[in-house]
Design an enzyme around this catalytic site. Sequence first.
Site, short mmCIF file in Angstrom:
data_model
loop_
_atom_site.label_atom_id
_atom_site.label_comp_id
_atom_site.label_asym_id
_atom_site.label_seq_id
_atom_site.Cartn_x
_atom_site.Cartn_y
_atom_site.Cartn_z
CG ASN A 65 -56.63 -74.70 -24.32
OD1 ASN A 65 -56.38 -73.64 -23.76
ND2 ASN A 65 -57.40 -74.78 -25.38
N GLY A 392 -62.11 -76.18 -29.96
CA GLY A 392 -62.92 -77.29 -29.45
C GLY A 392 -62.86 -77.42 -27.95
CG ASP A 393 -59.20 -77.79 -26.04
OD1 ASP A 393 -59.60 -78.96 -26.21
OD2 ASP A 393 -58.05 -77.42 -26.33
CB ALA A 394 -63.34 -72.49 -26.19
#
Length: 646
Positions: A65, A392-394
């Site tokens: 992701n 959090g990935d963004a």
Amino acid sequence: MATDAAEQRRLAAVVESWLGRGVLVVGDAMLDEWRFAESDRLCREAPAPVLTLRRRLCAAGGAANTAVNLTALGGRATLVAPVGADVAGDELHDCLDRAGVWDRTISQPGRPTPVKRRLLAADQILLREDEGDADESLPEEGVRRLLSALAHATEELRVDQDGQPPTLVVCDYGLGALPEAVRDWLVEHRDRFATVALDAHDLAHWRGLAPTVVTPSFAEATRLLSGPTPDGARSRPSSAVAGTRVSVAEDGTTSSVGGRDVHAGAGDDDSGDSGGDRTGPPTSDGGSSGSDGGSGGDGISVTSDEIGVSGDDIVVAGDETSSAAGGRPVADGGASRAVVAQARLAELRERTGADVVAVTLDTEGAVVGGADGRSRRSHATPVPASYAVGAGDAYLAAMTLALAAEAPLPTAAQLAQLAATITVSDTGTCVCLREDLLAALGPARDDRPRIVLGQDALIELVGRRRAEGRSIVFTNGCFDVLHRGHVRYLDQARSLGDLLVVAVNSDDSVRRIKGTDRPVNSVEDRVAVLAALSCVDHVVIFEEDSPAALIEAVRPDLYVKGGDYPPEMVPEAPLVRRLGGEVRTLGYVPDRSTSAVIDRIRSHGDDRRPVLADVAEHAAPAGAPEPADTGGTADAEAVSAPSHRA
């Protein structure tokens, strides 16, 4: 939201500057599976709801992701990770392909692809089932293949970036994708990468990497601080002093006078949950608690920066309590994670060897510190937990791209928080799109319709839309004089999928197909009218006589043509089916066609011409020249005059 036009332009310029930047992502890739159900009764066998499954959605998770977010934000991401030779692995490959990520994963038979399955009813997560853990270690052959894939992907990105070193993102969630040999390779070849970002559950393993930025959760940062220091000594927990004033300086350090030491810490989060951050209650070294606010007791007046101590807890008035500065006691409220993080940023930088530390605090935002010793606080909007999976990935993706583009740290922190915030609007795994980030910065400065795209931009956008699970409908034509038949046909086409792309023949292409007297309207006018229709999502112009090359690039899920002939007679049908798409033909409105409309206009003009000529002859002043015989050309040109109404 940026506060003024100048700020909007400055932030947007950073987003534009990272377009196409190459990023290598390595780590624990997983599949997020969402099962949406409904329930209207309880089970007879147990006090449990009976669920009826309505929808299933799969998305890339973990390192995968992060790669999807990097691509969606405009970067060029390559993913290197072990993926099981199983159904979940196949679905993960499909997710990466739809998102436009360069899939350089290695297939590992016998090792299941990590999966997080969530079952929801009414947007509430009822249970989560995890498959895959650290015990599924890579065999020696798998490690060798992973190292080879890393070397090849690094070189591939370097060549793609015209010899410039790529960016590296490491996502270590403790699921066995980064054994010691892989960590050693990354540390040894650190100089091959310009910017390095690290997101790891156990940061102690990675100090030798010297990352540009680390993004630990509060629990991950606390575990690192409570472990041995680089010289082998045990770290002293975060401390403040009860019964006295506590302040945090601009550089993030704390100071206090008198009283006794108390310690602030955090409990463990659940391992393997990327983006999770569950903290337990603060711990102390003993002593009774109270809230009488007396001097030397456990209560304390709040300082001017609204920081104080109550009992054994560091608190911030306005965060955990309703107190404000002005000498009133601070109520019990627990340790403010933001204050603890700010106080320990310098130590976190020392322990990780990172230039930048961004401690993420879920709904409380983040605390970021760099080499200048200053701390920066960002805030988030609280949302249901099912909305925030992958946020959090963004954050990591936007922070990495901004730093790789050499943006100042405050700008990078602002864009990272904004990217995480705008993704949490619905249930599912969060993906931040570049156009959504730009839209959040303020209105576009370009007056052209945003739905009219060049072919490269369209292909990039379609890839991102596929990553969200949307189906693509594609059609094409000259659309010279838009009429009722066109509108009905396009409206029907849009109802068959999530995104309607209309490809329009250029003026030269129309002339080759229809003759030298066509098109009546220029391509700019034809596109503008199509763009005004609510059923049309995107318009693109192609120069060729056939849309075959564009179809092959877009790979539509559904190709639609108007007419009363079967799909087998559509010339593009074999190509569409070879690409895995479906072909449909839609009925037309009788007696409605562009040629018929143009013929009627010209015929009407011919009927009026003798009358107009007679009027002109009698109205012309003496000595005026005879009117020329236009043979219908003037009427045709009158039709081609651009219309200002959609």
